[in-house]
Write a protein that holds these residues in place. Structure first.
Motif, PDB file in Angstrom:
ATOM      1  N   LEU A  11      12.456 -33.324  86.936  1.00 55.79           N
ATOM      2  CA  LEU A  11      11.079 -33.174  87.384  1.00 55.79           C
ATOM      3  C   LEU A  11      10.929 -31.807  88.036  1.00 55.79           C
ATOM      4  CD1 LEU A  11      10.387 -36.677  88.923  1.00 55.79           C
ATOM      5  CD2 LEU A  11      10.365 -35.943  86.551  1.00 55.79           C
ATOM      6  N   THR A 197       0.575 -32.391  81.195  1.00 60.64           N
ATOM      7  CA  THR A 197       1.548 -32.414  82.280  1.00 60.64           C
ATOM      8  C   THR A 197       2.719 -31.496  81.955  1.00 60.64           C
ATOM      9  OG1 THR A 197       3.127 -33.778  83.518  1.00 60.64           O
ATOM     10  CG2 THR A 197       2.589 -34.510  81.285  1.00 60.64           C
ATOM     11  N   LEU A 199       5.567 -32.084  83.152  1.00 65.19           N
ATOM     12  CA  LEU A 199       6.719 -32.975  83.100  1.00 65.19           C
ATOM     13  C   LEU A 199       7.015 -33.390  81.664  1.00 65.19           C
ATOM     14  CD1 LEU A 199       5.949 -35.503  86.009  1.00 65.19           C
ATOM     15  CD2 LEU A 199       7.285 -33.397  86.110  1.00 65.19           C
ATOM     16  N   LEU A 204       7.821 -38.751  83.102  1.00 64.31           N
ATOM     17  CA  LEU A 204       6.647 -39.236  83.824  1.00 64.31           C
ATOM     18  C   LEU A 204       6.564 -40.758  83.742  1.00 64.31           C
ATOM     19  CD1 LEU A 204       4.001 -38.906  85.337  1.00 64.31           C
ATOM     20  CD2 LEU A 204       2.892 -38.269  83.187  1.00 64.31           C
ATOM     21  N   THR A 261      -0.675 -34.447  89.089  1.00 67.22           N
ATOM     22  CA  THR A 261       0.286 -34.280  88.001  1.00 67.22           C
ATOM     23  C   THR A 261      -0.328 -33.565  86.803  1.00 67.22           C
ATOM     24  OG1 THR A 261       1.587 -36.225  88.621  1.00 67.22           O
ATOM     25  CG2 THR A 261       1.695 -35.550  86.307  1.00 67.22           C
TER      26      THR A 261
END
Length: 592
Positions: A11, A197, A199, A204, A261
């Protein structure tokens, strides 16, 4: 399982709040893909149109290559899944009655892929759902989609493989009508909304399974409790906190993932990039809104302009004049605007939880920008939103045997009133942490955060199909399904049974049936049944509105008619991507 082998699974540090809301002015698919360690094969085919204006493909035979590219929307270069090197994917533009051939090649190194043509009626083996309609497209392989377009309107396409839709595999699909539409316009723009995102989408999902409330920064505090005691009294305030506590929920929990996010995009462009659609003063402009987001509801308005909604999910409706509309993931709305008197207007699309927004501009020339409005105040859920207006909440630790409780009554399609009943599979089920006493479709309710805001807000009740029920028969039978979940476990299902353990829902070919959905959860769910239309009924059980995706706010009971005229195995699921992956999906089999 991650979307891309290039993802680390770690992350990354959280970018600043401002960065997430505004993004980069020049964000998007980038040329410097070597920096991210990503192979350039898919990017090489991209060509022009990468900066928020994907190319339009309109031949009856087209080639699409699904691959990895690098994208940078926030200052971090991250891997994305792209089609012909672009994010969003190219706009596909065809004509009603046309037969199309689409050759889709998978250039991903390690992962199978797929394309689902959302809302398009076609044979089951062309629907693009791995494990149901076909086996998926393996790395290095190709699949030939071929079908005839027997409809017109605004639709979209996306991957149905793992989390590839979240990583960028989505695009607009426009089918021009064979006959002139029932309205006139001078020019048009596609407005495709999405959430990005940095991520790995798989990471996620794992984060939500571990800590579903990660993005809920707005929990109630002691000063909030003191304020509620002053307003409502000690007993009422304490009772309210107890109810929410037993449900392991807070009234600020509007969406699972938000702008802490996500960066919100309009046609692949962050707000700072100012996507611009041009107009000449006095023109009628058709805006084709598509919500291609994985998890985000958008509330859309254009300050200074009235919008006239003329189609929902590709189907004509009686025109409705509004100031604002909420668009669920997978829904599409066509709206007409007539800009004049100023050179620029902001298309403002705030997320339902008011944590961020997508934005762009309608302008007479590039480089202009109108003021961006302040986000509305964050809404709070109430027990009434949950269908617990009389205080009848069922939550973890409470009695799940609802049969003995008085939940009031509802008119069931014009028949006698009936008590709310819940399937036995919900009782004592660790995957079910709440139950609703919902009896009302709430078709005239604008929704949480939109009531009494001083603007004219679109509702399902205000939209009515421009045609009568195309089938005409009364449903021969009825199936009721409850949307269920456990917030803390991030477990989602129908009737408390996740997809892996659920029996298929079987429909007889040719029958007209009614599906009744009851939302037992505190979250909003857009429900999509592949292969057939969902004809939403009004509160009296009459045909009202044809859609491919039916939004289900908390505390609602909505019904729709289905004509089972498409043989095969079809997906039936929540279109919040992570809810589907977490179990809110069923197989529907239409059989002779």
């Amino acid at each position: 399982m991650s979307v891309s082998s290039s993802y680390s699974g770690r992350l990354p540090a959280m970018p600043s709040r401002r960065l997430f809301v505004q993004g980069l002015a020049a964000g998007g698919v980038v040329a410097g893909i070597a920096a991210a360690g990503i192979t350039p094969r898919a990017f090489a085919a991209a060509g022009p149109g990468l900066a928020g204006a994907p190319r339009v493909l309109s031949h009856s035979r087209i080639d699409l290559a699904i691959g990895e590219s690098a994208a940078n929307f926030t200052g971090r270069t991250r891997p994305a899944i792209t089609v012909n090197g672009s994010l969003p994917a190219p706009v596909l533009r065809w004509r009603e009655g046309q037969t199309v051939d689409i050759h889709v090649r998978n250039t991903l190194a390690h992962h199978p892929t797929s394309i689902h043509w959302h809302g398009i009626l076609l044979p089951a083996n062309m629907d693009g759902v791995p494990g149901l309609s076909f086996n998926g497209i393996a790395p290095g392989e190709a699949y030939h989609y071929r079908f005839t377009l027997n409809q017109s309107g605004t639709y979209w396409y996306h991957s149905h493989s793992m989390f590839q839709e979240q990583a960028g595999l989505y695009g607009a699909l426009i089918i021009d009508p064979a006959a002139p539409p029932p309205y006139a316009f001078d020019r048009e723009h596609v407005v495709l909304l999405s959430d990005w995102t940095d991520l790995d989408p798989g990471a996620l999902f794992r984060r939500m399974k571990k800590l579903a409330e990660h993005d809920n920064y707005y929990k109630r505090t002691l000063p909030d409790f003191v304020r509620d005691v002053r307003r409502d009294g000690w007993s009422a305030a304490l009772s309210d906190r107890g109810m929410w506590g037993r449900m392991r929920m807070t009234p600020t929990d509007i969406s699972d993932v938000n702008a802490h996010t996500y960066t919100y995009l309009m046609n692949g462009t962050a707000p700072a990039g100012n996507w611009t659609g041009l107009f000449r003063s006095g023109e009628k402009v058709l805006l084709r809104f598509i919500n291609g987001a994985a998890m985000t509801y958008f509330d859309v308005r254009i300050p200074g302009l009235k919008m006239t909604v003329v189609a929902a999910d590709g189907q004509y409706i009686h025109p409705v004049s509004i100031d604002e509309f909420r668009i669920a993931p997978a829904e599409t709305f066509d709206v007409l605007v007539e800009p004049s008197g100023q050179d620029a207007y902001t298309i403002f699309c705030q997320d339902m939880g008011r944590t961020g927004f997508a934005a762009g501009t309608l302008a007479v020339r590039h480089g202009l920008q109108a003021p961006v409005p302040e986000r509305d105040q964050r809404p709070l859920l109430t027990m009434a939103d949950m269908g617990h207006g009389m205080g009848h909440g069922a939550a973890a630790g409470m009695d799940h045997d609802m049969a003995g409780m008085d939940h009031g009554a509802h008119a069931s399609h014009g028949t006698t009133a009936a008590a709310v009943t819940h399937p036995a599979s919900e009782r004592g089920n660790p995957l079910v942490d709440m139950q609703s006493s919902a009896t009302d479709p709430k078709l005239d309710d604008p929704g949480i955060g939109l009531r009494d805001n001083g603007r004219e807000v679109l509702t399902y009740g205000a939209m009515r199909s421009l045609f009568d029920d195309p089938d005409g028969r009364e449903p021969g039978r009825e199936v009721e399904l409850h949307l269920t979940g456990n917030m803390e476990k991030f477990a989602w299902s129908f009737d408390g049974i996740p997809f892996a353990g659920a029996e298929p829902l079987r429909l007889n070919y040719g029958e007209r049936m009614r599906i009744v959905l009851v939302n037992d959860t505190m979250m909003q769910h857009p429900i999509h049944l592949h292969g057939v239309w969902s004809d939403v009924e009004d509160a009296q059980g009459n045909f009202h509105l044809r859609k491919h995706t039916v939004d289900m706010p908390p505390g609602t009971r909505r019904s729709y008619r289905v004509r089972a005229d498409a043989l095969g195995r079809w997906a039936f699921h929540c279109h919040l991507l992570y809810h589907m992956e977490a179990g809110m999906m069923r197989e529907v089999r239409i059989e002779e």
